[in-house]
Write a protein that holds these residues in place. Structure first.
Motif, PDB file in Angstrom:
ATOM      1  N   UNK A 129      45.857  86.079  70.706  1.00  0.00           N
ATOM      2  CA  UNK A 129      46.344  86.539  69.411  1.00  0.00           C
ATOM      3  C   UNK A 129      45.536  87.687  68.808  1.00  0.00           C
ATOM      4  N   UNK A 130      44.404  88.068  69.429  1.00  0.00           N
ATOM      5  CA  UNK A 130      43.599  89.146  68.862  1.00  0.00           C
ATOM      6  C   UNK A 130      43.200  90.199  69.887  1.00  0.00           C
ATOM      7  N   UNK A 131      43.497  89.977  71.151  1.00  0.00           N
ATOM      8  CA  UNK A 131      43.118  90.916  72.189  1.00  0.00           C
ATOM      9  C   UNK A 131      44.003  92.157  72.229  1.00  0.00           C
ATOM     10  N   UNK A 132      43.654  93.073  73.112  1.00  0.00           N
ATOM     11  CA  UNK A 132      44.407  94.326  73.225  1.00  0.00           C
ATOM     12  C   UNK A 132      45.852  94.082  73.635  1.00  0.00           C
ATOM     13  N   UNK A 133      46.096  93.014  74.385  1.00  0.00           N
ATOM     14  CA  UNK A 133      47.453  92.683  74.830  1.00  0.00           C
ATOM     15  C   UNK A 133      47.904  91.361  74.205  1.00  0.00           C
ATOM     16  N   UNK A 134      47.596  91.186  72.935  1.00  0.00           N
ATOM     17  CA  UNK A 134      47.939  89.943  72.251  1.00  0.00           C
ATOM     18  C   UNK A 134      49.440  89.678  72.322  1.00  0.00           C
ATOM     19  N   UNK A 135      49.800  88.445  72.662  1.00  0.00           N
ATOM     20  CA  UNK A 135      51.215  88.097  72.765  1.00  0.00           C
ATOM     21  C   UNK A 135      51.585  86.971  71.802  1.00  0.00           C
ATOM     22  N   UNK A 136      50.634  86.459  71.052  1.00  0.00           N
ATOM     23  CA  UNK A 136      50.901  85.440  70.047  1.00  0.00           C
ATOM     24  C   UNK A 136      50.556  85.983  68.665  1.00  0.00           C
ATOM     25  N   UNK A 137      51.251  85.489  67.643  1.00  0.00           N
ATOM     26  CA  UNK A 137      50.959  85.878  66.268  1.00  0.00           C
ATOM     27  C   UNK A 137      49.874  84.972  65.685  1.00  0.00           C
ATOM     28  N   UNK A 138      49.158  85.487  64.713  1.00  0.00           N
ATOM     29  CA  UNK A 138      48.144  84.694  64.014  1.00  0.00           C
ATOM     30  C   UNK A 138      48.851  83.898  62.926  1.00  0.00           C
ATOM     31  N   UNK A 139      49.040  82.607  63.180  1.00  0.00           N
ATOM     32  CA  UNK A 139      49.712  81.739  62.223  1.00  0.00           C
ATOM     33  C   UNK A 139      48.795  81.328  61.089  1.00  0.00           C
ATOM     34  N   UNK A 140      49.310  80.500  60.189  1.00  0.00           N
ATOM     35  CA  UNK A 140      48.549  80.097  59.009  1.00  0.00           C
ATOM     36  C   UNK A 140      47.253  79.377  59.355  1.00  0.00           C
ATOM     37  N   UNK A 141      47.318  78.419  60.279  1.00  0.00           N
ATOM     38  CA  UNK A 141      46.127  77.645  60.604  1.00  0.00           C
ATOM     39  C   UNK A 141      45.050  78.520  61.230  1.00  0.00           C
ATOM     40  N   UNK A 142      45.430  79.365  62.188  1.00  0.00           N
ATOM     41  CA  UNK A 142      44.451  80.242  62.833  1.00  0.00           C
ATOM     42  C   UNK A 142      43.873  81.225  61.817  1.00  0.00           C
ATOM     43  N   UNK A 143      44.711  81.736  60.914  1.00  0.00           N
ATOM     44  CA  UNK A 143      44.225  82.672  59.895  1.00  0.00           C
ATOM     45  C   UNK A 143      43.149  82.032  59.042  1.00  0.00           C
ATOM     46  N   UNK A 144      43.381  80.759  58.645  1.00  0.00           N
ATOM     47  CA  UNK A 144      42.387  80.073  57.814  1.00  0.00           C
ATOM     48  C   UNK A 144      41.102  79.820  58.612  1.00  0.00           C
ATOM     49  N   UNK A 145      41.237  79.549  59.907  1.00  0.00           N
ATOM     50  CA  UNK A 145      40.043  79.319  60.739  1.00  0.00           C
ATOM     51  C   UNK A 145      39.239  80.607  60.896  1.00  0.00           C
ATOM     52  N   UNK A 146      39.921  81.741  61.028  1.00  0.00           N
ATOM     53  CA  UNK A 146      39.225  83.024  61.138  1.00  0.00           C
ATOM     54  C   UNK A 146      38.485  83.327  59.831  1.00  0.00           C
ATOM     55  N   UNK A 147      39.155  83.094  58.707  1.00  0.00           N
ATOM     56  CA  UNK A 147      38.514  83.316  57.405  1.00  0.00           C
ATOM     57  C   UNK A 147      37.274  82.455  57.270  1.00  0.00           C
ATOM     58  N   UNK A 148      37.369  81.209  57.702  1.00  0.00           N
ATOM     59  CA  UNK A 148      36.211  80.315  57.644  1.00  0.00           C
ATOM     60  C   UNK A 148      35.087  80.819  58.539  1.00  0.00           C
ATOM     61  N   UNK A 149      35.456  81.330  59.715  1.00  0.00           N
ATOM     62  CA  UNK A 149      34.451  81.832  60.657  1.00  0.00           C
ATOM     63  C   UNK A 149      33.691  83.025  60.098  1.00  0.00           C
ATOM     64  N   UNK A 150      34.355  83.839  59.269  1.00  0.00           N
ATOM     65  CA  UNK A 150      33.719  85.015  58.676  1.00  0.00           C
ATOM     66  C   UNK A 150      33.263  84.778  57.242  1.00  0.00           C
ATOM     67  N   UNK A 151      33.382  83.523  56.771  1.00  0.00           N
ATOM     68  CA  UNK A 151      32.968  83.184  55.405  1.00  0.00           C
ATOM     69  C   UNK A 151      33.730  84.011  54.374  1.00  0.00           C
ATOM     70  N   UNK A 152      35.033  84.132  54.572  1.00  0.00           N
ATOM     71  CA  UNK A 152      35.903  84.910  53.689  1.00  0.00           C
ATOM     72  C   UNK A 152      36.738  83.990  52.811  1.00  0.00           C
ATOM     73  N   UNK A 153      37.186  84.483  51.653  1.00  0.00           N
ATOM     74  CA  UNK A 153      38.039  83.662  50.787  1.00  0.00           C
ATOM     75  C   UNK A 153      39.354  83.314  51.483  1.00  0.00           C
ATOM     76  N   UNK A 154      39.897  82.168  51.139  1.00  0.00           N
ATOM     77  CA  UNK A 154      41.176  81.738  51.694  1.00  0.00           C
ATOM     78  C   UNK A 154      42.261  82.751  51.327  1.00  0.00           C
ATOM     79  N   UNK A 155      43.028  83.192  52.311  1.00  0.00           N
ATOM     80  CA  UNK A 155      44.091  84.149  52.079  1.00  0.00           C
ATOM     81  C   UNK A 155      43.685  85.594  52.280  1.00  0.00           C
ATOM     82  N   UNK A 156      42.406  85.836  52.594  1.00  0.00           N
ATOM     83  CA  UNK A 156      41.931  87.221  52.751  1.00  0.00           C
ATOM     84  C   UNK A 156      42.679  87.949  53.859  1.00  0.00           C
ATOM     85  N   UNK A 157      42.927  87.279  54.979  1.00  0.00           N
ATOM     86  CA  UNK A 157      43.576  87.946  56.113  1.00  0.00           C
ATOM     87  C   UNK A 157      45.023  88.322  55.809  1.00  0.00           C
ATOM     88  N   UNK A 158      45.621  87.675  54.828  1.00  0.00           N
ATOM     89  CA  UNK A 158      47.046  87.893  54.557  1.00  0.00           C
ATOM     90  C   UNK A 158      47.326  89.132  53.722  1.00  0.00           C
TER      91      UNK A 158
END
Length: 213
Positions: free
Chosen positions: A39-68
């Motif tokens: 979902x994040x590579x150069x040839x990504x074939x999956x979309x970043x859904x809600x759950x993955x988006x929240x996990x990425x935000x948590x991994x970067x210590x970002x506010x909920x909804x930042x990626x959106x």
């Protein structure tokens, strides 16, 4: 742009901004590198859904909804910085009053205002470090963004206020069993551990360190 394109652009920019690779993100999220690449590579074939988006935000210590949200100021739609929001720079004495009545802080109460390096809560401020109890992590005179809207957990750096004398300190929050402590990381500091009691109140969590060049 769709929300999935926005999330992908934000994720890739975060990796570039921090000099990380997909394997580093995989490690932060405790996932297989192949899953991250999907979902994040150069040839990504999956979309970043809600759950993955929240996990990425948590991994970067970002506010909920930042990626959106598209963040202006960068060609691919996102940037940490250029927020247009200025925060007051205060010392520990003024921080005591700030912890007590954040809504009463007026522009004239701070001699210096610095643009927030990223999204912060409505009552965020910048603390000028005083003393050496947190060396080498925080040096005297350095500026740290403190955000009262963020939840503080063991391992985070926090600003805490002692109610009895209104003193304020920057320390690391730690836990042993059911007990919470304020911890000074300087190995030469005489009183490295302060037990959290009813006399102590956490004012906010450290978000970023601003370094003058």
């Amino acid at each position: 742009m769709t929300i999935y394109e926005i999330r992908l652009a934000n994720t890739r920019h975060l990796l570039r901004e921090k000099g990380l690779m997909l394997k580093d993100l995989a490690q932060r999220m405790n996932k297989a590198p192949a899953q991250i690449s999907s979902f994040a590579g150069a040839s990504a074939f999956k979309s970043i859904g809600n759950q993955i988006a929240r996990e990425i935000e948590h991994a970067f210590d970002l506010p909920r909804g930042y990626l959106d949200t598209p963040h202006e100021g960068h060609a691919n739609g996102t940037v940490l910085g250029n927020t247009g929001r200025k925060l007051p720079v205060i010392g520990s004495v003024a921080a005591g009053a700030w912890c007590e009545a954040v809504d009463n802080f007026a522009p004239g109460d701070a001699e210096e205002w610095i643009e927030a390096p990223g999204p912060v809560g409505p009552n965020a401020f910048i603390l000028r470090v005083e003393g050496i109890s947190m060396e080498p992590k925080f040096l005297e005179g350095e500026k740290v963004v403190i955000d009262p809207s963020l939840e503080a957990s063991p391992g985070h750096y926090v600003v805490a206020r002692r109610m009895s004398d209104h003193s304020v300190t920057l320390k690391q929050l730690r836990q042993e069993g059911s007990e919470l402590y304020l911890y000074a990381v300087n190995p030469n500091w005489p009183e490295r551990i302060i037990r959290m009691s009813e006399d102590w109140h956490i004012c906010g969590r450290a978000r970023w360190k601003i370094v003058d060049l």
